[in-house]
Design a protein around this motif. Structure first.
Motif, PDB file in Angstrom:
ATOM      1  N   GLU A   1      31.669  42.629  29.601  1.00 14.21           N
ATOM      2  CA  GLU A   1      31.870  42.139  30.960  1.00 14.21           C
ATOM      3  C   GLU A   1      32.992  41.110  30.937  1.00 14.21           C
ATOM      4  O   GLU A   1      32.818  40.015  30.403  1.00 14.21           O
ATOM      5  CB  GLU A   1      30.561  41.512  31.459  1.00 14.21           C
ATOM      6  N   PRO A   2      34.166  41.434  31.487  1.00 16.10           N
ATOM      7  CA  PRO A   2      35.263  40.459  31.465  1.00 16.10           C
ATOM      8  C   PRO A   2      34.996  39.295  32.416  1.00 16.10           C
ATOM      9  O   PRO A   2      34.356  39.456  33.446  1.00 16.10           O
ATOM     10  CB  PRO A   2      36.469  41.277  31.931  1.00 16.10           C
ATOM     11  N   SER A   3      35.489  38.128  32.061  1.00 14.57           N
ATOM     12  CA  SER A   3      35.379  36.985  32.965  1.00 14.57           C
ATOM     13  C   SER A   3      36.573  37.013  33.925  1.00 14.57           C
ATOM     14  O   SER A   3      37.620  37.573  33.614  1.00 14.57           O
ATOM     15  CB  SER A   3      35.349  35.679  32.179  1.00 14.57           C
ATOM     16  N   TYR A   4      36.379  36.415  35.087  1.00 12.92           N
ATOM     17  CA  TYR A   4      37.467  36.375  36.063  1.00 12.92           C
ATOM     18  C   TYR A   4      37.362  35.094  36.868  1.00 12.92           C
ATOM     19  O   TYR A   4      36.335  34.424  36.888  1.00 12.92           O
ATOM     20  CB  TYR A   4      37.447  37.604  36.977  1.00 12.92           C
ATOM     21  N   GLU A   5      38.459  34.766  37.523  1.00 16.04           N
ATOM     22  CA  GLU A   5      38.485  33.582  38.380  1.00 16.04           C
ATOM     23  C   GLU A   5      39.406  33.843  39.557  1.00 16.04           C
ATOM     24  O   GLU A   5      40.319  34.667  39.479  1.00 16.04           O
ATOM     25  CB  GLU A   5      38.944  32.348  37.605  1.00 16.04           C
ATOM     26  N   TRP A   6      39.137  33.134  40.650  1.00 11.21           N
ATOM     27  CA  TRP A   6      39.944  33.230  41.853  1.00 11.21           C
ATOM     28  C   TRP A   6      40.850  32.009  41.959  1.00 11.21           C
ATOM     29  O   TRP A   6      40.439  30.913  41.635  1.00 11.21           O
ATOM     30  CB  TRP A   6      39.059  33.256  43.095  1.00 11.21           C
ATOM     31  N   GLN A   7      42.066  32.232  42.408  1.00 17.53           N
ATOM     32  CA  GLN A   7      42.966  31.139  42.775  1.00 17.53           C
ATOM     33  C   GLN A   7      43.431  31.418  44.200  1.00 17.53           C
ATOM     34  O   GLN A   7      43.920  32.510  44.491  1.00 17.53           O
ATOM     35  CB  GLN A   7      44.169  31.067  41.827  1.00 17.53           C
TER      36      GLN A   7
END
Length: 147
Positions: A14-20
């Motif tokens: 499960e890849p990690s992700y983030e919003w900008q």
């Protein structure tokens, strides 16, 4: 992870992700340090506004695969989405709809609401007129004297 006969290992992660969030655009950064290039990576956008990110690749003796689905907000322009892979990070650029596009959607919504209101009014009038017509016909038929 699962061992295969040839000594390689296969695994789902499960890849990690983030919003900008920036003015006029949102960035979705998906961290994929196991991937060295964009080979095997795929980004798709469905008609329902879901971004589907998948990958299948090889790292050392390990075969890696993943699937990530993320629901987008309605203010994103799905026709202008772009993706770029650099240094283990998949950067997906999600432009927001311009205010003109948003106003057009609101305008279409309010047109539909007005149409719905008018249609319901017309339907109510038809029902009332039909009821009065039926009642008048009933009165007329009951007053006719049969010979």
């Amino acid at each position: 992870m699962e061992n295969k006969l040839d000594g390689s290992v296969e695994g789902h992660f499960e890849p990690s992700y983030e919003w900008q969030h920036q003015e006029g655009v949102d960035l979705l950064l998906v961290h994929l340090p196991e991937f060295k290039d964009k080979e095997g990576l795929k980004v798709q956008v469905s008609n329902c506004g879901v971004v589907k990110i998948s990958g299948d690749g090889q790292a050392n003796q390990t075969r890696l695969n993943f699937l990530k689905e993320i629901q987008l907000r309605k203010d994103h322009n799905v026709d202008a989405i772009k993706a770029k892979f650099e240094k283990g990070v998949l950067k997906i650029t999600l432009p927001k709809k311009s205010t003109n596009e948003s106003l057009n959607e609101v305008s279409n919504e309010s047109r539909f609401k007005k149409f719905k209101k008018v249609a319901l009014g017309v339907a109510a009038i038809v029902v009332v007129v039909s009821a009065f017509s039926g009642f008048a016909y009933y009165i007329y038929r009951s007053t006719i004297v049969k010979d």
